[in-house]
Motif scaffolding. Sequence first.
Motif, mmCIF file in Angstrom:
data_model
loop_
_atom_site.group_PDB
_atom_site.id
_atom_site.type_symbol
_atom_site.label_atom_id
_atom_site.label_comp_id
_atom_site.label_asym_id
_atom_site.label_seq_id
_atom_site.Cartn_x
_atom_site.Cartn_y
_atom_site.Cartn_z
ATOM 1 N N HIS A 34 0.846 -1.197 0.000
ATOM 2 C CA HIS A 34 0.000 0.000 0.000
ATOM 3 C C HIS A 34 0.882 1.249 0.000
ATOM 4 O O HIS A 34 0.596 2.199 -0.717
ATOM 5 C CB HIS A 34 -0.934 -0.001 1.211
ATOM 6 N N CYS A 60 -7.345 -1.210 5.692
ATOM 7 C CA CYS A 60 -6.732 -0.225 4.790
ATOM 8 C C CYS A 60 -7.148 1.185 5.188
ATOM 9 O O CYS A 60 -8.331 1.458 5.369
ATOM 10 C CB CYS A 60 -7.138 -0.519 3.344
ATOM 11 N N ARG A 61 -6.158 2.064 5.326
ATOM 12 C CA ARG A 61 -6.418 3.468 5.660
ATOM 13 C C ARG A 61 -6.087 4.377 4.473
ATOM 14 O O ARG A 61 -6.033 5.596 4.614
ATOM 15 C CB ARG A 61 -5.577 3.900 6.861
ATOM 16 N N CYS A 62 -5.857 3.795 3.335
ATOM 17 C CA CYS A 62 -5.506 4.566 2.139
ATOM 18 C C CYS A 62 -6.729 5.274 1.559
ATOM 19 O O CYS A 62 -7.857 4.935 1.874
ATOM 20 C CB CYS A 62 -4.935 3.648 1.056
#
Length: 98
Positions: A34, A60-62
Motif C-alpha cells: 500500500h 486499509c487506511r488509504c
Amino acid sequence: MKKIEDCARNARMHGLNMKLMHISALNQETRKTHAERHGVLFTPEQARLFWSNRENQRNCRCSVTLVMVDEAGRTIIPEITERARAAYEMYNKRYGFN
Ligand SMILES: [Zn+2]
C-alpha cells in the motif's frame, strides 16, 4: 469505492482527463504494497481492481484523490506527485522496506 466511482463519473461528465492518486496513511501499520502506491497515479479501473481484493481492503487506511492529467496520462502539476513520492521516500527510509 464510492469515491472512485464519483471521480470517474465526474471526469467523464466534464470531459476531463483524470486519474486517481493513491494516498497511503504511511504509518507503522501500513503494508509495503500500500505504501509503495503512495503518489502513484491509477485509472479508476486499476484502483477498483486493487480494492476488489479483500486482502487489500482489510484494515486499509488509504485513500485516493483526483488529479488532472494530460493526453499521455501525466499529471499537469508534477509537484503533486513529486511531493507525495518524496513523502514515501522519507517513510521508506524510516521504516526500511528496502
Ligand atoms: Zn491501504
